[in-house]
Design an enzyme around this catalytic site. Structure first.
Site, PDB file in Angstrom:
ATOM      1  N   LYS A  76      70.441  32.136-100.007  1.00 11.04           N
ATOM      2  CA  LYS A  76      71.004  31.789-101.313  1.00 11.04           C
ATOM      3  C   LYS A  76      72.368  31.143-101.130  1.00 11.04           C
ATOM      4  O   LYS A  76      73.147  31.555-100.261  1.00 11.04           O
ATOM      5  CB  LYS A  76      71.111  33.056-102.167  1.00 11.04           C
ATOM      6  CG  LYS A  76      71.488  32.846-103.624  1.00 11.04           C
ATOM      7  CD  LYS A  76      71.428  34.184-104.354  1.00 11.04           C
ATOM      8  CE  LYS A  76      71.816  34.069-105.825  1.00 11.04           C
ATOM      9  NZ  LYS A  76      71.739  35.389-106.510  1.00 11.04           N
ATOM     10  N   SER A 171      69.328  35.763-110.641  1.00  7.86           N
ATOM     11  CA  SER A 171      69.808  34.427-110.313  1.00  7.86           C
ATOM     12  C   SER A 171      69.337  33.911-108.958  1.00  7.86           C
ATOM     13  O   SER A 171      69.671  32.809-108.559  1.00  7.86           O
ATOM     14  CB  SER A 171      71.340  34.440-110.314  1.00  7.86           C
ATOM     15  OG  SER A 171      71.828  35.265-109.260  1.00  7.86           O
TER      16      SER A 171
END
Length: 527
Positions: A76, A171
């Site tokens: 990420k 997210s």
């Protein structure tokens, strides 16, 4: 090969059925063919190929570094990566190249993992859809599965069924999409209030949040320091345990990590659940919970009972306060953490030089989106001298009550809690954006936020497909630092439900003439 598990591919590499370079090239090819998913912000092709070549040399010499050597992974884009841009999907950090690797990234590389790239997210990980980053939203690979597309055509009545694709959740949506689309075999996300577990069930993958302090968050650009935990995304529970074994342990750069040595996380091939006590929190039977999720939750409880496990209803009396408590604490820490991005010390700087105050204001207006600015404003309000006792301190006290609820449950006879992960299956993008970000996050994280406030381990496991042909998952919550037991139970459950992993040739079926997906036969094991 790309549809296999991490363990299977690791075995194939060790046996010489495929080389790390060949595997890396196949993943890079698929990343390009699925570019429209917008799962990656940065594809580190040159770095990945170099790492794969180094791995190949080790295999030829018989010096493999373990199960992760030569395995493609994704990270990420809020984890620091040396020599690779780290943006947090924000204008504030565009062009920022960290001088060091986050501890978890370094541990993966030390074990020979091949870094395919940095994945997309909500800006600074603030959101539950992976839709508000500056590089655009992430599309759910299941939007293009054969079964779901047929359902969409039946409902579309002539309209373009692709105009309303499905969100991934957030997210960590980019990491989840990357794993679900077979472009890597494991991905790192961050989990602050469910940011890994929320998107995992929407994309049919396993999302694991370790106990707070088991895995270092040094180098993870902070959202809420007291809750942030690196999360692990894989296509099966066993793979999550392999990655956890590589990442867990003390880090001198992170004072919150445990001091005791960590044993390898090896899961048994079979487990006996007849002495297990599974708790069902009555407060999690939310009115908004979809009938299908509720049905699968009930069936899962019956499954444990049919195998001899004891299933009882338990109470988490302060669970109803978790959303408002999390909001006060989250925004307060966000306001503190985002203060460093002022245009002088860190981050983007505007061209306005009228005054320092004007420069600050313009820099932060240009650098942050509405969601981030909104949380900063809320947090600063809660931290005002006249509000501090009434909001922040009270929220801390409620957080302790929430944590005590879990302690009380686990101090009784309960070994694991079984809950929903999300209210429903993945929703279409146009439906998702009807709600503002704060409302959406509060709705989507009601089953996950309390876990972070209590510092407990939790894992979301895909269970089955809904009537729309979309994945649905359930969550298991365990005692603090009993991560291995939790994953053992999750692995047993995964084996019982036999979730149907999506096939490559169905993944993007007829979605775009520009992307022709390879058939499984073309990426099979070498004989």
């Amino acid at each position: 090969m790309l549809g296999r598990t991490l363990r299977e591919v690791s075995t194939a590499l060790k046996q010489g059925h495929i080389t790390p370079t060949e595997l890396c090239q196949k993943c890079l090819s698929l990343i390009k063919k699925t570019k429209f998913l917008n799962a990656y912000i940065t594809v580190s092709e040159e770095v990945a190929l170099k790492q794969a070549e180094e791995s190949e040399k080790r295999y030829k010499k018989g010096h493999s570094l373990g199960d992760l050597d030569g395995i493609p992974v994704a990270v990420k884009d809020n984890f620091s990566t040396s020599s690779i841009e780290t943006t947090c999907a924000s204008n504030m950090l565009k062009g920022y190249v960290p001088p060091y690797n986050a501890t978890v990234v370094q541990k993966l590389l030390d074990k020979g993992a091949v870094l395919m790239g940095k994945t997309n997210l909500d800006e600074f990980a603030m959101g539950s859809g992976s839709t508000n980053g500056v590089f655009g939203p992430v599309k759910n690979p299941w939007s293009y599965s054969k079964q779901h597309r047929e359902k969409r055509k039946q409902k579309a009545h002539g309209e373009n069924e692709d105009s309303n694709w499905l969100i991934t959740g957030g997210s960590s949506g980019g990491s989840v999409a990357a794993a679900a689309a077979f472009t890597c075999f494991a991905a790192l996300g961050s989990d602050t209030g469910g940011l890994t577990r929320n998107p995992a069930p929407h994309c049919g993958v396993v999302g694991f949040k370790p106990s707070y302090g088991l895995v270092s968050h040094h180098g993870l650009i902070p959202l809420v320091n007291s809750m942030d935990v690196p999360g692990i995304l894989t296509r099966c529970v066993d793979d999550a345990a392999i990655v956890l074994g590589m990442l867990a342990g003390h880090d001198p750069k992170d004072s919150t990590t445990i001091q005791d040595p960590v044993k390898p996380f090896t899961l048994p091939t079979s487990a006996d659940v007849n002495k297990l006590c599974t708790g069902i929190p009555k407060e999690y039977l939310a009115p908004e919970l979809s009938s299908e999720v509720r049905s699968f939750w009930s069936k899962a409880a019956n499954l444990f009972e049919s195998e001899g496990a004891k299933v009882i209803e338990v109470s988490l009396p302060h669970a109803s306060y978790s959303v408002v408590c999390y909001h006060a604490l989250c925004t307060s820490e966000v306001a503190s953490n985002m203060a460093r991005f002022d245009g002088l010390e860190y981050g983007h700087r505007c061209d306005i030089n009228v005054s320092t105050e004007a420069m600050y204001a313009a820099t932060r207006w240009e650098g942050f989106n509405d969601v981030v600015r909104g949380r900063i404003l809320s947090g600063n309000f809660f931290l005002l001298k006249e509000n501090y006792e009434n909001y922040f301190i009270k929220a801390q006290k409620v957080r302790q009550l929430i944590a005590n609820d879990f302690v009380n449950v686990f101090n009784s006879e309960v070994d694991v809690l079984l809950t929903p992960t999300t209210l429903s299956e993945a929703v279409p993008y146009l439906e998702f954006i009807k709600e503002d970000n704060r409302t959406r996050s509060a709705q989507d994280d009601i089953f996950t936020q309390a876990v972070n406030m209590a510092g407990l381990p939790a894992v979301s496991v895909p269970v089955a497909l809904s009537n729309q042909g979309l994945p649905i998952g359930l969550q298991f919550i365990g005692r603090a630092f009993c991560d291995q037991l939790l994953l053992t139970i999750a692995k047993w459950f995964e084996k019982q439900v036999q979730f149907p992993v999506i096939q490559l040739q169905e993944l993007m079926d007829d979605c775009s003439s520009d992307f022709e997906i390879e058939k499984l036969s073309s990426v099979s094991l070498k004989q």
